[in-house]
Design an enzyme around this catalytic site. Structure first.
Site, short mmCIF file in Angstrom:
data_model
loop_
_atom_site.label_atom_id
_atom_site.label_comp_id
_atom_site.label_asym_id
_atom_site.label_seq_id
_atom_site.Cartn_x
_atom_site.Cartn_y
_atom_site.Cartn_z
N SER A 61 1.04 1.87 7.76
CA SER A 61 0.54 2.13 6.40
C SER A 61 -0.86 1.59 6.15
O SER A 61 -1.54 2.04 5.22
CB SER A 61 1.50 1.53 5.37
OG SER A 61 1.63 0.12 5.55
N ASP A 91 -0.98 -4.20 -3.71
CA ASP A 91 0.45 -4.34 -3.99
C ASP A 91 0.96 -5.53 -3.20
O ASP A 91 0.16 -6.34 -2.71
CB ASP A 91 1.21 -3.04 -3.69
CG ASP A 91 1.12 -2.60 -2.23
OD1 ASP A 91 0.79 -3.45 -1.37
OD2 ASP A 91 1.37 -1.42 -1.93
N HIS A 96 -0.20 -4.59 0.77
CA HIS A 96 -1.46 -4.03 1.23
C HIS A 96 -2.67 -4.60 0.51
O HIS A 96 -2.69 -4.65 -0.72
CB HIS A 96 -1.44 -2.51 1.06
CG HIS A 96 -0.27 -1.86 1.72
ND1 HIS A 96 0.89 -1.53 1.03
CD2 HIS A 96 -0.05 -1.52 3.02
CE1 HIS A 96 1.76 -1.00 1.87
NE2 HIS A 96 1.22 -0.97 3.08
#
Length: 372
Positions: free
Chosen positions: A57, A347, A350
């Site tokens: 991600s 978040d 990340h």
């Protein structure tokens, strides 16, 4: 473009010559200024035609968007709030992610598109795409638990990409692109944090040293595969200090939400083994430049000494409480911080685009000559 402008100039004797020439000169300047400006300077006669990215991600630019089996998706607000037009694209952050910033810094293009983007343009193939999938890991079980595209699946997409590229530019140009492009691999976080420690699935079979050996073998096998397919300049990022991300602090950092030393120790062990393995591969792969890229230490410094970098919050994300919110828990129903530029993390997993920018440019400057 420049040739066309010159061909269409009016006669020198025309009364409209000067204003017309001025207009075309202004248009030419605008055209040139719209091109992506390279920040990282390459040596003379060195070409980097494309960037190709594999990973999780941190690098995913939208490959999970249409995968309804995975919860590792973020193609909804508030993700992308600082992206062009405030549009959520499947990037796990408030704006651009490292895949984008790498091509931007190299002056190749503004964004690195996801290979599985249904709107992907054929013209993008020759300058690079992203195969990364949120939730993926070196351990096949990691990707399976997250219903992400495993490393083997990303390799299959790369093989498909090569076939399309040959159809577009021919075999000779394809071989040139593969040999001279930069390849990046970014994985490991999900293996250590999710598969090994949080779910404890792998603890029944492996201790930390043997599990990190499994991860390194997977990385090594993958690198051998892409080398056989034509890759020569390959950057492999270290795993980051996962024990210091907000979610892990909440889950295992105690009441004070400290960095989880056990997690970071496992990451450091893996990174050390990975670096040694890359040294070995370089000796065995002719004409290859496989570069170990340390992101662990620079990111850890930003997290621990966040105030030195202009941030006010280093242990919580901007979205929601900042302690657990990620993917579907980070949505429009939870509040957001008023100024994401004050936060190290977007978040609970990340970093923000601002942090990525502080990392990517110095990393490229530090390691670029190692690829040559």
């Amino acid at each position: 473009m420049i040739i066309l402008l010159l061909l269409k100039l009016p006669s020198f004797s025309s009364p409209y010559f000067l204003p017309s020439l001025l207009l075309r000169f202004i248009l030419l300047l605008l055209f040139v200024s719209c091109k992506t400006k390279a920040v990282v300077k390459l040596p003379p006669n060195v070409s980097v035609p494309a960037v190709l990215v594999f990973g999780d991600s941190i690098m995913d630019t939208g490959n999970n968007n249409n995968n309804l089996l995975t919860t590792a998706r973020c193609n909804f607000p508030p993700y992308g709030q600082d992206f062009e037009g405030g549009i959520p694209t499947g990037r796990f952050g408030n704006g651009k992610v490292p895949s984008d910033l790498i091509v931007e810094e190299l002056g190749i293009k503004e964004l690195l598109p996801a290979y599985l983007d249904p709107n992907l343009k054929s013209s993008d193939l020759a300058t690079g795409v992203c195969f990364a999938s949120g939730g993926a890991g070196y351990d096949p079980l990691t990707s399976q638990l997250a219903s992400a595209i495993p490393l083997s699946g990303q390799l299959d997409l790369f093989k498909e990409y090569i076939g399309k590229l040959k159809g577009l530019v021919g075999e000779d140009r394809t071989n040139f692109i593969l040999a001279n492009s930069l390849f990046f691999l970014v994985l490991g976080s999900n293996d250590i944090s999710n598969t090994y420690f949080l779910s404890r699935v792998r603890q029944l079979q492996y201790d930390v040293p043997s599990y990190t050996d499994l991860m390194v073998r997977s990385a090594s096998n993958f690198l051998k595969e892409i080398y056989q397919l034509g890759a020569r300049r390959i950057g492999v990022f270290s795993a980051p200090p996962i024990g210091c991300v907000p979610f892990q602090r909440t889950a295992a950092g105690g009441i004070e939400r400290k960095c989880v030393a056990q997690y970071n120790d496992a990451i450091e062990l893996f990174n050390s083994k990975l670096s040694n393995e890359l040294d070995s591969l370089n000796q065995n792969f002719p004409n290859s430049r496989i570069v170990y890229i340390d992101v662990y230490n620079p990111l850890l410094d930003i997290i621990v000494n966040y105030q030195n970098y202009g941030y006010k919050v280093g242990n919580r994300g901007c979205c929601g409480t900042g302690t657990v919110e990620v993917v579907f828990l980070c949505n429009l129903l939870v509040p957001r911080c008023p100024n994401v530029l004050e936060y190290v993390f977007w978040d609970s997993f990340h970093p923000s685009e601002s942090v990525y920018r502080k990392l990517v440019a110095p990393i490229l400057r530090k390691y670029m000559y190692d690829f040559i």
